[in-house]
Motif scaffolding. Structure first.
Motif, PDB file in Angstrom:
ATOM      1  N   LEU A 176       0.836  -1.210   0.000  1.00  0.00           N
ATOM      2  CA  LEU A 176       0.000   0.000   0.000  1.00  0.00           C
ATOM      3  C   LEU A 176       0.869   1.257   0.000  1.00  0.00           C
ATOM      4  O   LEU A 176       0.619   2.227  -0.710  1.00  0.00           O
ATOM      5  CB  LEU A 176      -0.917  -0.010   1.228  1.00  0.00           C
ATOM      6  CG  LEU A 176      -1.977   1.084   1.257  1.00  0.00           C
ATOM      7  CD1 LEU A 176      -3.014   0.860   0.165  1.00  0.00           C
ATOM      8  CD2 LEU A 176      -2.664   1.119   2.620  1.00  0.00           C
ATOM      9  N   ILE A 177       1.949   1.162   0.808  1.00  0.00           N
ATOM     10  CA  ILE A 177       2.872   2.310   0.891  1.00  0.00           C
ATOM     11  C   ILE A 177       3.552   2.508  -0.458  1.00  0.00           C
ATOM     12  O   ILE A 177       3.730   3.618  -0.935  1.00  0.00           O
ATOM     13  CB  ILE A 177       3.914   2.073   2.010  1.00  0.00           C
ATOM     14  CG1 ILE A 177       3.185   2.072   3.341  1.00  0.00           C
ATOM     15  CG2 ILE A 177       5.009   3.133   1.975  1.00  0.00           C
ATOM     16  CD1 ILE A 177       3.987   1.522   4.472  1.00  0.00           C
ATOM     17  N   LYS A 186       2.415   1.730  -3.361  1.00  0.00           N
ATOM     18  CA  LYS A 186       1.430   2.311  -4.284  1.00  0.00           C
ATOM     19  C   LYS A 186       1.284   3.802  -4.020  1.00  0.00           C
ATOM     20  O   LYS A 186       1.218   4.625  -4.942  1.00  0.00           O
ATOM     21  CB  LYS A 186       0.076   1.632  -4.112  1.00  0.00           C
ATOM     22  CG  LYS A 186      -0.153   0.529  -5.128  1.00  0.00           C
ATOM     23  CD  LYS A 186      -1.614   0.139  -5.182  1.00  0.00           C
ATOM     24  CE  LYS A 186      -1.826  -0.816  -6.349  1.00  0.00           C
ATOM     25  NZ  LYS A 186      -3.107  -1.442  -6.350  1.00  0.00           N
ATOM     26  N   THR A 187       1.223   4.120  -2.718  1.00  0.00           N
ATOM     27  CA  THR A 187       1.058   5.528  -2.350  1.00  0.00           C
ATOM     28  C   THR A 187       2.229   6.340  -2.858  1.00  0.00           C
ATOM     29  O   THR A 187       2.062   7.452  -3.360  1.00  0.00           O
ATOM     30  CB  THR A 187       0.936   5.663  -0.816  1.00  0.00           C
ATOM     31  OG1 THR A 187       0.035   4.689  -0.360  1.00  0.00           O
ATOM     32  CG2 THR A 187       0.469   7.061  -0.416  1.00  0.00           C
ATOM     33  N   ARG A 188       3.448   5.730  -2.708  1.00  0.00           N
ATOM     34  CA  ARG A 188       4.644   6.444  -3.183  1.00  0.00           C
ATOM     35  C   ARG A 188       4.574   6.671  -4.687  1.00  0.00           C
ATOM     36  O   ARG A 188       4.860   7.736  -5.196  1.00  0.00           O
ATOM     37  CB  ARG A 188       5.884   5.635  -2.840  1.00  0.00           C
ATOM     38  CG  ARG A 188       6.552   6.106  -1.592  1.00  0.00           C
ATOM     39  CD  ARG A 188       7.836   5.346  -1.435  1.00  0.00           C
ATOM     40  NE  ARG A 188       8.127   5.150  -0.036  1.00  0.00           N
ATOM     41  CZ  ARG A 188       9.042   4.305   0.376  1.00  0.00           C
ATOM     42  NH1 ARG A 188       9.706   3.550  -0.459  1.00  0.00           N
ATOM     43  NH2 ARG A 188       9.295   4.215   1.661  1.00  0.00           N
ATOM     44  N   TYR A 223       2.001   6.795  -6.614  1.00  0.00           N
ATOM     45  CA  TYR A 223       0.948   7.715  -7.064  1.00  0.00           C
ATOM     46  C   TYR A 223       0.940   9.022  -6.289  1.00  0.00           C
ATOM     47  O   TYR A 223      -0.005   9.799  -6.397  1.00  0.00           O
ATOM     48  CB  TYR A 223      -0.424   7.043  -6.931  1.00  0.00           C
ATOM     49  CG  TYR A 223      -0.585   5.862  -7.862  1.00  0.00           C
ATOM     50  CD1 TYR A 223      -0.498   6.033  -9.241  1.00  0.00           C
ATOM     51  CD2 TYR A 223      -0.828   4.599  -7.363  1.00  0.00           C
ATOM     52  CE1 TYR A 223      -0.647   4.955 -10.094  1.00  0.00           C
ATOM     53  CE2 TYR A 223      -0.974   3.511  -8.208  1.00  0.00           C
ATOM     54  CZ  TYR A 223      -0.881   3.695  -9.581  1.00  0.00           C
ATOM     55  OH  TYR A 223      -1.018   2.623 -10.425  1.00  0.00           O
ATOM     56  N   PHE A 224       1.991   9.219  -5.445  1.00  0.00           N
ATOM     57  CA  PHE A 224       1.977  10.359  -4.523  1.00  0.00           C
ATOM     58  C   PHE A 224       1.664  11.681  -5.220  1.00  0.00           C
ATOM     59  O   PHE A 224       0.748  12.401  -4.845  1.00  0.00           O
ATOM     60  CB  PHE A 224       3.326  10.453  -3.811  1.00  0.00           C
ATOM     61  CG  PHE A 224       3.374  11.593  -2.831  1.00  0.00           C
ATOM     62  CD1 PHE A 224       2.737  11.481  -1.604  1.00  0.00           C
ATOM     63  CD2 PHE A 224       4.035  12.772  -3.142  1.00  0.00           C
ATOM     64  CE1 PHE A 224       2.763  12.524  -0.708  1.00  0.00           C
ATOM     65  CE2 PHE A 224       4.059  13.819  -2.245  1.00  0.00           C
ATOM     66  CZ  PHE A 224       3.427  13.695  -1.021  1.00  0.00           C
ATOM     67  N   ILE A 232      -1.899  11.853  -6.700  1.00  0.00           N
ATOM     68  CA  ILE A 232      -2.919  12.077  -5.670  1.00  0.00           C
ATOM     69  C   ILE A 232      -2.868  13.529  -5.206  1.00  0.00           C
ATOM     70  O   ILE A 232      -3.895  14.177  -5.013  1.00  0.00           O
ATOM     71  CB  ILE A 232      -2.708  11.110  -4.480  1.00  0.00           C
ATOM     72  CG1 ILE A 232      -3.013   9.677  -4.929  1.00  0.00           C
ATOM     73  CG2 ILE A 232      -3.595  11.489  -3.295  1.00  0.00           C
ATOM     74  CD1 ILE A 232      -2.601   8.619  -3.944  1.00  0.00           C
ATOM     75  N   TYR A 271       3.517   4.637   8.754  1.00  0.00           N
ATOM     76  CA  TYR A 271       3.044   4.825   7.382  1.00  0.00           C
ATOM     77  C   TYR A 271       3.286   6.255   6.904  1.00  0.00           C
ATOM     78  O   TYR A 271       3.863   6.503   5.844  1.00  0.00           O
ATOM     79  CB  TYR A 271       1.539   4.500   7.380  1.00  0.00           C
ATOM     80  CG  TYR A 271       0.824   4.668   6.088  1.00  0.00           C
ATOM     81  CD1 TYR A 271       1.217   3.948   4.967  1.00  0.00           C
ATOM     82  CD2 TYR A 271      -0.280   5.505   5.990  1.00  0.00           C
ATOM     83  CE1 TYR A 271       0.527   4.083   3.786  1.00  0.00           C
ATOM     84  CE2 TYR A 271      -0.959   5.641   4.815  1.00  0.00           C
ATOM     85  CZ  TYR A 271      -0.549   4.931   3.705  1.00  0.00           C
ATOM     86  OH  TYR A 271      -1.235   5.067   2.523  1.00  0.00           O
ATOM     87  N   ILE A 286       5.891   7.660   4.088  1.00  0.00           N
ATOM     88  CA  ILE A 286       5.482   8.527   2.965  1.00  0.00           C
ATOM     89  C   ILE A 286       6.401   9.741   2.911  1.00  0.00           C
ATOM     90  O   ILE A 286       6.921  10.129   1.859  1.00  0.00           O
ATOM     91  CB  ILE A 286       4.021   8.985   3.129  1.00  0.00           C
ATOM     92  CG1 ILE A 286       3.092   7.811   2.926  1.00  0.00           C
ATOM     93  CG2 ILE A 286       3.671  10.065   2.107  1.00  0.00           C
ATOM     94  CD1 ILE A 286       1.646   8.132   3.201  1.00  0.00           C
TER      95      ILE A 286
END
Lengths: 305, 494
Positions: free
Chosen positions: A17-18, A20-22, A24-25, A28, B8, B12
């Protein structure tokens, strides 16, 4: 070397998940302002509207949950049938009087050899007239001693009560609206016509096709998908019409031009019954959503075709 | 769970750090700031929904009404004229300065929102209504039903002039012994006449003791449809139609609603109602005295009058007709509503403008708003302010309408002082004829669901105006039945 290995290891061990977040950071991040605006000004009011439809809305004492009471009252209101019928009648008149106008004008403009740009501007001008000026102008045009009756008098000694005769008040509104709105739709049709390959026209000319044949066999089939789209869009927008009615007739004479949307406005802002108005809004939302589903269905089919 | 979220977030942030450019870090900071702002907005709007002002009000002790000398800092929003009303702005600014001088502990915030029936709901929902606002009497019941009014009894208890108000105007806002509004100005509906149109058609001017027959004859004789001139221009487009017609209903001895055994029922379909509606039918179809386009709202009617296209209209907007419309003082007269029969009552709707205080404010602010609303009432400062207005009108060659019911009693000492002052400006004062004032009888507007009642009546009126063969009795009966079942049956009489 060792740090690089550690980094590679870290990259493998991070939570998906992290990761993916990175990945698409930034995406997003750029989406966020739009999401926030939509949330605050679109989805929240929609959600609140649904909530309010089950409540007696009172800003001082607090809202009270009353179940389906608002819906029952809305359905029992004797003006509901009139306003629904008026809305359907209005939508029908808009199709009859207004739907074909922009398509014919756009085809006519596309066939012009000169002054195409100027004509585009001219047909779009009514669209940018401020609403206050527009309604003032139509009030004047429809005055019993005004220009509309002057023109009517050329064809006999008729004097129409454009806005106070129950049988023609809605037609008067539709004429005013068609004049104001056809420019926008014309531009969309024109864009569609521009997209048709020039080769087809050249080939047709070589084969000896005239103007009418060109229009019938190339232009109209070329913008066929637009007709479906514009038709459904027009149905959706006219089903919510109330502004011209409000300005020119106030919903009268005796509710002859009271549309469903206008009834919602009256319920909310004249009678200050926000719960009942929300219930009416939710019912309308359901109907329009169904209409939209039909739109997508048709659109899908037309693309396949 | 919490730890995971922290890790988390850190990861990030680490990921973001890897980007290693200052500019991108800056964007990250902006993102965080934006998130914080949004969450702050969210929380503030939540408290807004929970009525923050009210919470504040309940957590603090109620202020004693005598907080004039040593009081905490209070912030109050003041209704301010629109930016194009330069004279009004000048007057209010002077008044604010005087008020500030007397109450240094108040912070005054200007707000140019003017009351609108269609906007009050939104204003109250958004907690953005000013600390006090001026509203027409028509709105009184609506505001009360929604509890958008503050009970002024505690403030009046310490007000020296509490008993000096003109009862005629104050009574409609006294409910169960509580007073909810301070009257500012009043009116009893009258008929405004353009004498010039009568002279043009050589029609004799009616006298104050006129009847419906005289009114009909005058309207018919002055109307000239070919030139677009109406004998009588009436509002019939929106709910104002019902409001205008109610004057004739009252004139026929009728009323809009009956209250009996804790139940409210419609009463406009009485014989009086039928007579009043038949009279409208006669004016429209037999006399052809109304404008051909009768779908007119409040503004449309007075515009027609100012353009010289209506001989008679309801109301006393003399100041607007002369000061804005350029009409001449000597061309205008005001008469009472005609009586139905000779010697009968000249009854019209009693209305006016009232100052009400926002119940969403804290008691301290409410007290300050009360002080502001009553600041010049019954005082010499009020006379000074009126003098300024009169001087201004004199300088501009404009008029001031005098003689309508006012917040003070006309025969009181203060009333006499006002009269003496007004007498000094004979050229700039349009005065109600004392005979007219004596004849006028005012009856307040419908008590329950006034706007919906007017809407129902407007529909009947529109049907009568658009259908020559309309059956007045059955239309009124149908409207009453519908209004009773859909609206009045749900009203609880307290």
């Amino acid at each position: 070397m060792s740090t690089q290995a550690a980094r590679v290891k870290e990259r493998h061990t991070v939570h998906p998940l992290i990761k993916k977040t990175r990945d698409y950071f930034w995406g997003i991040l750029f989406l966020l302002p739009a999401l926030i605006v939509f949330c605050l000004f679109l989805w929240t009011p929609i959600a609140k509207g649904v909530m309010y439809s089950f409540m007696h809305v009172d800003f001082i004492k607090g809202n009270e949950f009353i179940g389906l009471s608002n819906y029952r009252e809305v359905l029992a209101n004797s003006a509901l049938g009139i306003s629904i019928w008026n809305t359907i009648y209005y939508m029908l008149l808009c199709v009859l009087f207004g739907f074909w106008v922009p398509s014919i004008v756009s085809i006519a403009i596309s066939e012009l050899r000169r002054f195409q740009g100027a004509m585009r501007l001219i047909v779009y001008l009514p669209h940018i007239v401020p609403a206050v000026v527009l309604y003032g102008m139509w009030q004047w045009l429809y005055d019993p001693l005004g220009p509309a009756n002057q023109i009517a008098s050329w064809f006999g000694n008729h004097q129409f009560m454009w806005l106070t005769d129950k049988s023609i008040a809605m037609i008067s509104i539709v004429i005013a609206e068609t004049w104001q709105a056809f420019g926008g739709a014309t531009l969309i049709y024109l864009a569609g016509i521009v997209g048709i390959s020039k080769d087809l026209y050249e080939a047709a000319e070589i084969d000896g096709a005239g103007v009418l044949q060109r229009i019938r066999h190339i232009t109209i089939p070329g913008i066929r998908h637009l007709y479906v789209l514009m038709f459904i869009l027009q149905l959706i927008s006219t089903s919510q019409g109330f502004m011209t009615h409000m300005a020119l007739t106030g919903g009268g004479p005796n509710n002859a031009t009271l549309t469903y949307m206008y009834q919602i406005i009256n319920e909310a802002f004249t009678n200050l019954n926000f719960g009942r108005a929300s219930a009416m809004g939710v019912l309308m939302f359901l109907v329009l959503t169904s209409l939209s589903i039909v739109l997508y269905h048709f659109q899908g089919r037309s693309k396949e075709a | 769970m919490y730890d995971e979220r922290v890790i988390y977030l850190i990861q990030i942030l680490k990921g973001a750090k890897q980007v290693k450019t200052k500019r991108k870090n800056l964007i990250l900071m902006t993102f965080l700031a934006l998130t914080m702002i949004v969450s702050a907005c969210g929380s503030s709007s939540n408290t807004g929904n929970n009525n923050s002002k009210e919470n504040a009000a309940t957590s603090e002790p109620a202020a004693s009404p005598s907080t004039e000398t040593k009081a905490p800092q209070v912030t109050m929003t003041v209704q301010f004229p629109k930016s194009d009303n330069l004279t009004g702005i000048e007057f209010v600014n002077k008044r604010l300065a005087r008020f500030q001088e007397k109450y240094p502990n108040v912070t005054l915030k200007k707000n140019d929102w003017q009351y609108s029936p269609n906007e009050i709901g939104i204003k109250m929902a958004a907690h953005q209504a000013p600390s006090f606002f001026r509203t027409p009497a028509t709105e009184g019941k609506v505001l009360l039903e929604h509890q958008w009014l503050t009970d002024l009894t505690p403030f009046l208890a310490n007000y020296e002039h509490a008993n000096d108000f003109n009862d005629k105007l104050a009574d409609p806002f006294k409910i169960d012994g509580k007073m909810y509004a301070i009257p500012a100005s009043g009116y009893i509906m009258a008929v405004m006449i353009n004498k010039k149109l009568f002279e043009d058609k050589k029609v004799p001017l009616p006298t104050p003791d006129w009847t419906w027959d005289d009114f009909y004859a005058a309207a018919k004789a002055t109307a000239d449809p070919a030139k677009g001139i109406a004998g009588f221009a009436m509002m019939a487009k929106g709910n104002e139609g019902g409001w205008n017609w109610t004057n004739f209903l009252y004139g026929a001895g009728g009323t809009t609603q009956n209250v009996a055994d804790s139940k409210v029922t419609s009463a406009f379909n009485s014989d009086a109602g039928v007579k009043a509606m038949e009279f409208m039918k006669k004016l429209r179809w037999e006399g052809n005295a109304l404008p051909q386009n009768w779908a007119l709202n409040f503004g449309d009617v007075y515009n027609l009058f100012k353009q010289g296209r209506a001989a008679m209209v309801l109301g006393d907007r003399i100041e607007d007709a002369i000061n804005n419309g350029g009409m001449k003082k000597e061309d205008l007269i005001i008469l009472p509503l005609p009586s139905m029969v000779k010697g009968g009552d000249h009854t019209g709707v009693l209305g006016g403008n009232y100052d009400v205080i926002n119940p969403q404010e804290t008691p301290e602010t409410q007290q300050m708003a009360f002080n502001y609303v009553t600041f010049d009432l019954f005082k010499d400062s009020g006379l000074d302010e009126l003098k300024l207005v009169l001087e201004d009108r004199k300088a501009k060659g404009q008029v001031y309408l005098y003689g309508a019911p006012a917040y003070y009693k006309a025969d009181s000492e203060y009333g006499k002082k006002i009269e003496a002052l007004v007498n000094q400006y004979p050229d700039n004062v349009f005065r109600y004829d004392p005979e007219v004032t004596n004849l006028m009888k005012g009856v307040p507007e419908p008590s329950y669901n006034g706007q919906e009642c007017y809407a129902a009546l407007t529909n009947v009126l529109q049907e009568v105006f658009s259908n020559k063969d309309a059956d007045v009795k059955s239309l009124l009966d149908a409207a009453a039945k519908k209004f009773d079942s859909e609206v009045l049956s749900k009203v609880v009489v307290k």
